[in-house]
Design a protein around this motif. Sequence first.
Motif, PDB file in Angstrom:
ATOM      1  N   SER A 229      -1.121 -10.333  -5.184  1.00  0.00           N
ATOM      2  CA  SER A 229      -2.039  -9.756  -4.202  1.00  0.00           C
ATOM      3  C   SER A 229      -3.215  -9.048  -4.860  1.00  0.00           C
ATOM      4  N   ALA A 230      -4.355  -9.062  -4.156  1.00  0.00           N
ATOM      5  CA  ALA A 230      -5.542  -8.341  -4.614  1.00  0.00           C
ATOM      6  C   ALA A 230      -5.504  -6.884  -4.160  1.00  0.00           C
ATOM      7  N   ARG A 231      -4.498  -6.503  -3.408  1.00  0.00           N
ATOM      8  CA  ARG A 231      -4.399  -5.125  -2.932  1.00  0.00           C
ATOM      9  C   ARG A 231      -3.903  -4.227  -4.068  1.00  0.00           C
ATOM     10  N   HIS A 232      -4.695  -3.199  -4.394  1.00  0.00           N
ATOM     11  CA  HIS A 232      -4.383  -2.344  -5.536  1.00  0.00           C
ATOM     12  C   HIS A 232      -3.697  -1.047  -5.110  1.00  0.00           C
ATOM     13  N   ASP A 233      -3.690  -0.736  -3.824  1.00  0.00           N
ATOM     14  CA  ASP A 233      -3.116   0.513  -3.343  1.00  0.00           C
ATOM     15  C   ASP A 233      -1.610   0.545  -3.619  1.00  0.00           C
ATOM     16  N   SER A 234      -1.140   1.630  -4.259  1.00  0.00           N
ATOM     17  CA  SER A 234       0.289   1.729  -4.570  1.00  0.00           C
ATOM     18  C   SER A 234       1.137   1.735  -3.305  1.00  0.00           C
ATOM     19  N   GLU A 235       0.578   2.236  -2.195  1.00  0.00           N
ATOM     20  CA  GLU A 235       1.326   2.248  -0.938  1.00  0.00           C
ATOM     21  C   GLU A 235       1.617   0.829  -0.467  1.00  0.00           C
ATOM     22  N   GLU A 236       0.668  -0.081  -0.671  1.00  0.00           N
ATOM     23  CA  GLU A 236       0.878  -1.486  -0.312  1.00  0.00           C
ATOM     24  C   GLU A 236       2.018  -2.072  -1.133  1.00  0.00           C
ATOM     25  N   LYS A 237       2.071  -1.712  -2.415  1.00  0.00           N
ATOM     26  CA  LYS A 237       3.135  -2.215  -3.275  1.00  0.00           C
ATOM     27  C   LYS A 237       4.484  -1.716  -2.793  1.00  0.00           C
ATOM     28  N   VAL A 238       4.549  -0.419  -2.465  1.00  0.00           N
ATOM     29  CA  VAL A 238       5.809   0.153  -1.990  1.00  0.00           C
ATOM     30  C   VAL A 238       6.245  -0.513  -0.695  1.00  0.00           C
ATOM     31  N   GLN A 239       5.286  -0.782   0.207  1.00  0.00           N
ATOM     32  CA  GLN A 239       5.625  -1.442   1.471  1.00  0.00           C
ATOM     33  C   GLN A 239       6.201  -2.831   1.214  1.00  0.00           C
ATOM     34  N   ALA A 240       5.602  -3.561   0.278  1.00  0.00           N
ATOM     35  CA  ALA A 240       6.111  -4.892  -0.043  1.00  0.00           C
ATOM     36  C   ALA A 240       7.509  -4.814  -0.641  1.00  0.00           C
ATOM     37  N   LEU A 241       7.737  -3.860  -1.542  1.00  0.00           N
ATOM     38  CA  LEU A 241       9.061  -3.693  -2.137  1.00  0.00           C
ATOM     39  C   LEU A 241      10.074  -3.246  -1.090  1.00  0.00           C
ATOM     40  N   ASP A 242       9.650  -2.337  -0.212  1.00  0.00           N
ATOM     41  CA  ASP A 242      10.542  -1.876   0.855  1.00  0.00           C
ATOM     42  C   ASP A 242      10.937  -3.027   1.778  1.00  0.00           C
ATOM     43  N   ALA A 243       9.999  -3.950   2.001  1.00  0.00           N
ATOM     44  CA  ALA A 243      10.279  -5.078   2.902  1.00  0.00           C
ATOM     45  C   ALA A 243      11.242  -6.076   2.271  1.00  0.00           C
ATOM     46  N   GLY A 244      11.374  -6.034   0.930  1.00  0.00           N
ATOM     47  CA  GLY A 244      12.324  -6.929   0.276  1.00  0.00           C
ATOM     48  C   GLY A 244      11.761  -7.760  -0.856  1.00  0.00           C
ATOM     49  N   ALA A 245      10.482  -7.529  -1.235  1.00  0.00           N
ATOM     50  CA  ALA A 245       9.922  -8.243  -2.385  1.00  0.00           C
ATOM     51  C   ALA A 245      10.618  -7.787  -3.661  1.00  0.00           C
ATOM     52  N   ASP A 246      10.660  -8.670  -4.647  1.00  0.00           N
ATOM     53  CA  ASP A 246      11.325  -8.369  -5.913  1.00  0.00           C
ATOM     54  C   ASP A 246      10.381  -7.871  -6.988  1.00  0.00           C
ATOM     55  N   ASP A 247       9.132  -8.260  -6.900  1.00  0.00           N
ATOM     56  CA  ASP A 247       8.157  -7.825  -7.896  1.00  0.00           C
ATOM     57  C   ASP A 247       6.769  -8.009  -7.303  1.00  0.00           C
ATOM     58  N   TYR A 248       5.751  -7.437  -7.987  1.00  0.00           N
ATOM     59  CA  TYR A 248       4.397  -7.386  -7.447  1.00  0.00           C
ATOM     60  C   TYR A 248       3.420  -7.517  -8.609  1.00  0.00           C
ATOM     61  N   ILE A 249       2.536  -8.505  -8.550  1.00  0.00           N
ATOM     62  CA  ILE A 249       1.478  -8.666  -9.539  1.00  0.00           C
ATOM     63  C   ILE A 249       0.132  -8.531  -8.826  1.00  0.00           C
ATOM     64  N   THR A 250      -0.749  -7.702  -9.397  1.00  0.00           N
ATOM     65  CA  THR A 250      -2.072  -7.508  -8.815  1.00  0.00           C
ATOM     66  C   THR A 250      -3.054  -8.522  -9.377  1.00  0.00           C
ATOM     67  N   LYS A 251      -3.786  -9.168  -8.501  1.00  0.00           N
ATOM     68  CA  LYS A 251      -4.826 -10.108  -8.914  1.00  0.00           C
ATOM     69  C   LYS A 251      -6.022  -9.337  -9.472  1.00  0.00           C
ATOM     70  N   PRO A 252      -6.723  -9.865 -10.488  1.00  0.00           N
ATOM     71  CA  PRO A 252      -6.409 -11.074 -11.254  1.00  0.00           C
ATOM     72  C   PRO A 252      -5.288 -10.800 -12.268  1.00  0.00           C
ATOM     73  N   PHE A 253      -4.543 -11.837 -12.608  1.00  0.00           N
ATOM     74  CA  PHE A 253      -3.440 -11.695 -13.553  1.00  0.00           C
ATOM     75  C   PHE A 253      -3.510 -12.839 -14.562  1.00  0.00           C
ATOM     76  N   SER A 254      -2.870 -12.647 -15.692  1.00  0.00           N
ATOM     77  CA  SER A 254      -2.835 -13.707 -16.705  1.00  0.00           C
ATOM     78  C   SER A 254      -1.647 -14.622 -16.431  1.00  0.00           C
ATOM     79  N   MET A 255      -1.756 -15.867 -16.884  1.00  0.00           N
ATOM     80  CA  MET A 255      -0.649 -16.801 -16.701  1.00  0.00           C
ATOM     81  C   MET A 255       0.571 -16.342 -17.488  1.00  0.00           C
ATOM     82  N   ASP A 256       0.361 -15.731 -18.648  1.00  0.00           N
ATOM     83  CA  ASP A 256       1.483 -15.226 -19.442  1.00  0.00           C
ATOM     84  C   ASP A 256       2.266 -14.177 -18.668  1.00  0.00           C
ATOM     85  N   GLU A 257       1.549 -13.274 -17.996  1.00  0.00           N
ATOM     86  CA  GLU A 257       2.226 -12.240 -17.211  1.00  0.00           C
ATOM     87  C   GLU A 257       2.979 -12.870 -16.049  1.00  0.00           C
TER      88      GLU A 257
END
Length: 228
Positions: A79-107
């Motif tokens: 996701s391009a959303r950088h707000d930590s609250e958005e990350k917590v909401q995604a994790l709370d909903a059941g996501a396993d991990d979160y990568i902020t765009k842009p990201f490297s292919m290695d990551e």
Amino acid sequence: MTRVLVVDDEPQLVRSLVISLKARKYDVASSPDGGTALEAAAGRRPDVVLLDLGLPDMDGIDVIKRLRGWSQVPILVLSARHDSEEKVQALDAGADDYITKPFSMDELLARLGAVTRRGLAHDSVGPDEAVVETEEFTVDLLARKARRGGNNIRLTPTEWHLLEVLIRNKGRLVSRRRLLQEVWGSSSRSQTNYLRVYMAHLRRKLEADPSHPRHLITVSGLGYRFEA
């Protein structure tokens, strides 16, 4: 071959991900929106889902919640959303991990490997250490079942993996660095906020008094310990 479902409405990014993942022997399919993603997840049964939150027909967090209604497939949010609250909401909903765009292919590949291993981790647990009973709850790691007060408790794949590492080291301190490496992969060893979020989730679900845990113990500045 690991089946990956890419859910994103950016054609250029999707094309790049499909080419890169197929070159690394992943079986890849893609969906441009939440509705077709849910249909693909039900019909194709992917081993892992790469999910953008900003979809044209529904919020990605709603997609996570709907998937979690019937599936424990590992979900890696892109996701391009950088707000930590958005990350917590995604994790709370059941996501396993979160990568902020842009990201490297290695990551991405490191995180993808980590969440895929989590889905398989319960297969390596021995029968003699799979079932743990406490006064408050019972956990069967092989059966992926947790009960508290006679009720079934749903845990996400990441919560299961974190709990398994702690249970297999019952009574021993497990460092934050080791937990991060085993559960999220070596690229996340400094992301201690992940641990805080998921330990809080586990305590809310399993402990009688999450603010004064008896079983999921914090050792300040060092790590965590499971006490039966």
